[in-house]
Design a protein around this motif. Structure first.
Motif, PDB file in Angstrom:
ATOM      1  N   ALA A  19       0.831  -1.207   0.000  1.00 16.41           N
ATOM      2  CA  ALA A  19       0.000   0.000   0.000  1.00 16.41           C
ATOM      3  C   ALA A  19       0.860   1.250   0.000  1.00 16.41           C
ATOM      4  O   ALA A  19       0.563   2.237  -0.694  1.00 16.41           O
ATOM      5  CB  ALA A  19      -0.929  -0.005   1.212  1.00 16.41           C
ATOM      6  N   CYS A  20       1.944   1.224   0.778  1.00 18.30           N
ATOM      7  CA  CYS A  20       2.843   2.379   0.840  1.00 18.30           C
ATOM      8  C   CYS A  20       3.532   2.604  -0.499  1.00 18.30           C
ATOM      9  O   CYS A  20       3.609   3.734  -0.986  1.00 18.30           O
ATOM     10  CB  CYS A  20       3.880   2.154   1.948  1.00 18.30           C
ATOM     11  SG  CYS A  20       4.938   3.576   2.268  1.00 18.30           S
ATOM     12  N   LEU A  22       2.456   1.661  -3.452  1.00 17.08           N
ATOM     13  CA  LEU A  22       1.437   2.110  -4.404  1.00 17.08           C
ATOM     14  C   LEU A  22       1.136   3.590  -4.210  1.00 17.08           C
ATOM     15  O   LEU A  22       1.034   4.356  -5.177  1.00 17.08           O
ATOM     16  CB  LEU A  22       0.169   1.287  -4.226  1.00 17.08           C
ATOM     17  CG  LEU A  22      -0.998   1.615  -5.176  1.00 17.08           C
ATOM     18  CD1 LEU A  22      -0.600   1.353  -6.617  1.00 17.08           C
ATOM     19  CD2 LEU A  22      -2.230   0.788  -4.807  1.00 17.08           C
ATOM     20  N   SER A  23       1.014   4.016  -2.947  1.00 18.27           N
ATOM     21  CA  SER A  23       0.735   5.419  -2.649  1.00 18.27           C
ATOM     22  C   SER A  23       1.885   6.313  -3.093  1.00 18.27           C
ATOM     23  O   SER A  23       1.675   7.368  -3.698  1.00 18.27           O
ATOM     24  CB  SER A  23       0.483   5.581  -1.152  1.00 18.27           C
ATOM     25  OG  SER A  23       0.214   6.939  -0.830  1.00 18.27           O
ATOM     26  N   PHE A  24       3.108   5.881  -2.822  1.00 15.29           N
ATOM     27  CA  PHE A  24       4.286   6.666  -3.203  1.00 15.29           C
ATOM     28  C   PHE A  24       4.403   6.759  -4.723  1.00 15.29           C
ATOM     29  O   PHE A  24       4.764   7.815  -5.271  1.00 15.29           O
ATOM     30  CB  PHE A  24       5.553   6.042  -2.626  1.00 15.29           C
ATOM     31  CG  PHE A  24       5.781   6.363  -1.164  1.00 15.29           C
ATOM     32  CD1 PHE A  24       4.811   7.000  -0.401  1.00 15.29           C
ATOM     33  CD2 PHE A  24       6.981   6.026  -0.550  1.00 15.29           C
ATOM     34  CE1 PHE A  24       5.022   7.301   0.938  1.00 15.29           C
ATOM     35  CE2 PHE A  24       7.210   6.320   0.794  1.00 15.29           C
ATOM     36  CZ  PHE A  24       6.227   6.954   1.539  1.00 15.29           C
ATOM     37  N   ALA A  26       1.909   6.584  -6.926  1.00 18.76           N
ATOM     38  CA  ALA A  26       0.861   7.502  -7.370  1.00 18.76           C
ATOM     39  C   ALA A  26       1.258   8.948  -7.087  1.00 18.76           C
ATOM     40  O   ALA A  26       1.022   9.846  -7.904  1.00 18.76           O
ATOM     41  CB  ALA A  26      -0.453   7.169  -6.673  1.00 18.76           C
ATOM     42  N   PHE A  27       1.880   9.167  -5.933  1.00 25.22           N
ATOM     43  CA  PHE A  27       2.339  10.506  -5.578  1.00 25.22           C
ATOM     44  C   PHE A  27       3.388  10.995  -6.576  1.00 25.22           C
ATOM     45  O   PHE A  27       3.338  12.135  -7.042  1.00 25.22           O
ATOM     46  CB  PHE A  27       2.916  10.484  -4.166  1.00 25.22           C
ATOM     47  CG  PHE A  27       3.452  11.805  -3.693  1.00 25.22           C
ATOM     48  CD1 PHE A  27       2.618  12.728  -3.070  1.00 25.22           C
ATOM     49  CD2 PHE A  27       4.785  12.143  -3.874  1.00 25.22           C
ATOM     50  CE1 PHE A  27       3.105  13.949  -2.640  1.00 25.22           C
ATOM     51  CE2 PHE A  27       5.280  13.371  -3.448  1.00 25.22           C
ATOM     52  CZ  PHE A  27       4.432  14.266  -2.827  1.00 25.22           C
ATOM     53  N   TRP A 125       1.657   2.219   6.869  1.00 28.73           N
ATOM     54  CA  TRP A 125       0.305   2.728   6.607  1.00 28.73           C
ATOM     55  C   TRP A 125       0.234   4.234   6.809  1.00 28.73           C
ATOM     56  O   TRP A 125      -0.362   4.956   5.994  1.00 28.73           O
ATOM     57  CB  TRP A 125      -0.711   2.031   7.519  1.00 28.73           C
ATOM     58  CG  TRP A 125      -1.130   0.669   7.070  1.00 28.73           C
ATOM     59  CD1 TRP A 125      -0.890  -0.516   7.707  1.00 28.73           C
ATOM     60  CD2 TRP A 125      -1.863   0.336   5.881  1.00 28.73           C
ATOM     61  NE1 TRP A 125      -1.423  -1.559   6.996  1.00 28.73           N
ATOM     62  CE2 TRP A 125      -2.032  -1.072   5.868  1.00 28.73           C
ATOM     63  CE3 TRP A 125      -2.391   1.083   4.840  1.00 28.73           C
ATOM     64  CZ2 TRP A 125      -2.702  -1.736   4.854  1.00 28.73           C
ATOM     65  CZ3 TRP A 125      -3.064   0.421   3.816  1.00 28.73           C
ATOM     66  CH2 TRP A 125      -3.220  -0.961   3.836  1.00 28.73           C
ATOM     67  N   ALA A 128       1.928   6.022   3.952  1.00 25.78           N
ATOM     68  CA  ALA A 128       1.122   5.990   2.733  1.00 25.78           C
ATOM     69  C   ALA A 128       0.084   7.109   2.713  1.00 25.78           C
ATOM     70  O   ALA A 128      -0.243   7.662   1.653  1.00 25.78           O
ATOM     71  CB  ALA A 128       0.433   4.635   2.600  1.00 25.78           C
ATOM     72  N   LEU A 129      -0.420   7.465   3.885  1.00 22.13           N
ATOM     73  CA  LEU A 129      -1.398   8.552   3.988  1.00 22.13           C
ATOM     74  C   LEU A 129      -0.724   9.918   4.102  1.00 22.13           C
ATOM     75  O   LEU A 129      -1.149  10.891   3.484  1.00 22.13           O
ATOM     76  CB  LEU A 129      -2.299   8.316   5.207  1.00 22.13           C
ATOM     77  CG  LEU A 129      -3.186   7.068   5.165  1.00 22.13           C
ATOM     78  CD1 LEU A 129      -3.920   6.899   6.500  1.00 22.13           C
ATOM     79  CD2 LEU A 129      -4.191   7.154   4.016  1.00 22.13           C
ATOM     80  N   TRP A 132       0.368  12.450   1.217  1.00 18.72           N
ATOM     81  CA  TRP A 132      -0.588  13.309   0.519  1.00 18.72           C
ATOM     82  C   TRP A 132      -0.937  14.563   1.311  1.00 18.72           C
ATOM     83  O   TRP A 132      -1.744  15.382   0.850  1.00 18.72           O
ATOM     84  CB  TRP A 132      -1.852  12.518   0.203  1.00 18.72           C
ATOM     85  CG  TRP A 132      -1.579  11.392  -0.739  1.00 18.72           C
ATOM     86  CD1 TRP A 132      -1.393  10.076  -0.417  1.00 18.72           C
ATOM     87  CD2 TRP A 132      -1.417  11.482  -2.160  1.00 18.72           C
ATOM     88  NE1 TRP A 132      -1.128   9.345  -1.554  1.00 18.72           N
ATOM     89  CE2 TRP A 132      -1.143  10.180  -2.636  1.00 18.72           C
ATOM     90  CE3 TRP A 132      -1.478  12.539  -3.077  1.00 18.72           C
ATOM     91  CZ2 TRP A 132      -0.924   9.913  -3.987  1.00 18.72           C
ATOM     92  CZ3 TRP A 132      -1.275  12.273  -4.425  1.00 18.72           C
ATOM     93  CH2 TRP A 132      -1.009  10.978  -4.854  1.00 18.72           C
ATOM     94  N   TRP A 137       3.544  17.430   0.304  1.00 19.93           N
ATOM     95  CA  TRP A 137       3.429  17.755  -1.126  1.00 19.93           C
ATOM     96  C   TRP A 137       4.271  18.978  -1.464  1.00 19.93           C
ATOM     97  O   TRP A 137       5.012  18.985  -2.443  1.00 19.93           O
ATOM     98  CB  TRP A 137       1.966  18.000  -1.486  1.00 19.93           C
ATOM     99  CG  TRP A 137       1.784  18.461  -2.912  1.00 19.93           C
ATOM    100  CD1 TRP A 137       1.869  19.735  -3.379  1.00 19.93           C
ATOM    101  CD2 TRP A 137       1.526  17.632  -4.055  1.00 19.93           C
ATOM    102  NE1 TRP A 137       1.675  19.769  -4.738  1.00 19.93           N
ATOM    103  CE2 TRP A 137       1.460  18.482  -5.180  1.00 19.93           C
ATOM    104  CE3 TRP A 137       1.338  16.257  -4.225  1.00 19.93           C
ATOM    105  CZ2 TRP A 137       1.221  18.010  -6.460  1.00 19.93           C
ATOM    106  CZ3 TRP A 137       1.088  15.783  -5.516  1.00 19.93           C
ATOM    107  CH2 TRP A 137       1.031  16.655  -6.607  1.00 19.93           C
TER     108      TRP A 137
END
Length: 209
Positions: A19-20, A22-24, A26-27, A125, A128-129, A132, A137
Motif C-alpha cells: 500500500a505504501c 502504491l501510494s508513493f 501515485a504521488f 500505513w 502511505a497517507l 498526501w 506535497w
C-alpha cells in the motif's frame, strides 16, 4: 494463539508495504503530471556550484525568480554533491530521498509518542497517507530540506538521556537552517535541573553555534 498471531503479523507487513509503495508511486506520478518546479532544489544546486567556484555565496541570484542564498554557509557545503548530477537525476534522487525521509519521520514521530506505536506496518500505513498531506506535497514540490531537518531533530528527541550522540542531530539541523536551534534552547529551558547539569543537550548548542 501466539503461533497464529505470528503469521498474521507477517501478512500485515507486506500488505502495508504494498500500500505504501502504491501510494508513493501515485504521488510520484501526480508530481510529474503537475510538472513541479523543485525550484528550491535548483537554488541548493546553485549554492553548491558557487562554493565550488569560490564565488560570493550571498551575492548569488539564481533561477528565473532570482532567488538568493538564505541558509548558512555549512548548508552550501552539503549541497555541493548536487553539482555532480544532471537535473533529471538530481530531481529523481531528491524525490526518492524525501520519500525515504518521510518514512523515517513517521517512524520517529510514532516512537516519540509510544514505542508500541512504531511497528513496521503502522509506520508504512501512516506514511502511505502522510505523503498526501499539504506540507509533504509542498516540500517535494519545491525540493526542500524540511523532512531532513525534521528527521534530524526527531532523532535527537528520541535518544535516551545521556546518549553520547545526543544533540548532534539538532546541531547539524541548525547548521543547515537556523530555525532548529530553537529546539536546543527549548530543551535547555524545559529540561530538568539534572538533565541540564549533566548537559546531554550541550552538543546541540555547540553545533548550533
Amino acid at each position: 494463539m501466539t503461533v497464529l498471531a505470528l503469521p498474521a503479523a507477517r501478512r500485515r507487513v507486506p500488505l502495508a508495504a504494498g500500500a505504501c509503495l502504491l501510494s508513493f508511486t501515485a504521488f510520484w506520478l501526480a508530481q510529474r503530471a503537475a510538472d513541479v518546479s523543485m525550484i528550491d532544489l535548483m537554488v541548493y544546486r546553485a549554492e553548491g556550484e558557487t562554493v565550488r567556484a569560490g564565488g560570493d555565496l550571498y551575492a548569488l541570484r539564481t533561477t528565473e525568480a532570482h532567488l538568493p542564498t538564505t541558509y548558512p554557509p555549512f548548508a552550501a557545503l552539503l549541497f555541493t554533491p548536487l553539482t555532480l548530477l544532471d537535473t533529471a537525476a538530481m530531481r529523481a534522487l531528491a524525490t526518492l530521498g524525501n520519500l525515504a525521509l518521510l518514512v523515517a519521520f513517521v517512524h520517529l514521530s510514532l516512537r516519540l509518542v509510544d514505542e508500541r506505536h512504531a511497528r513496521v506496518e503502522s509506520v508504512l500505513w501512516a506514511s502511505a497517507l502522510a505523503v498526501w498531506c499539504e506540507p509533504v506535497w509542498t516540500t517535494l514540490r519545491y525540493g526542500q530540506v524540511n523532512l531532513l531537518l525534521a528527521v534530524l531533530v526527531l532523532w535527537d528527541l528520541t535518544r535516551r538521556t545521556g546518549h553520547r550522540w545526543a544533540g548532534v542531530g539538532i546541531g547539524v539541523a541548525a547548521a543547515v537552517k537556523l530555525t532548529p536551534a530553537l529546539f536546543a534552547a527549548l530543551l535547555l529551558l524545559t529540561g530538568t535541573a539534572e538533565a541540564v547539569r549533566r548537559g546531554p543537550w550541550r552538543p546541540a548548542v555547540r553545533h548550533a553555534c
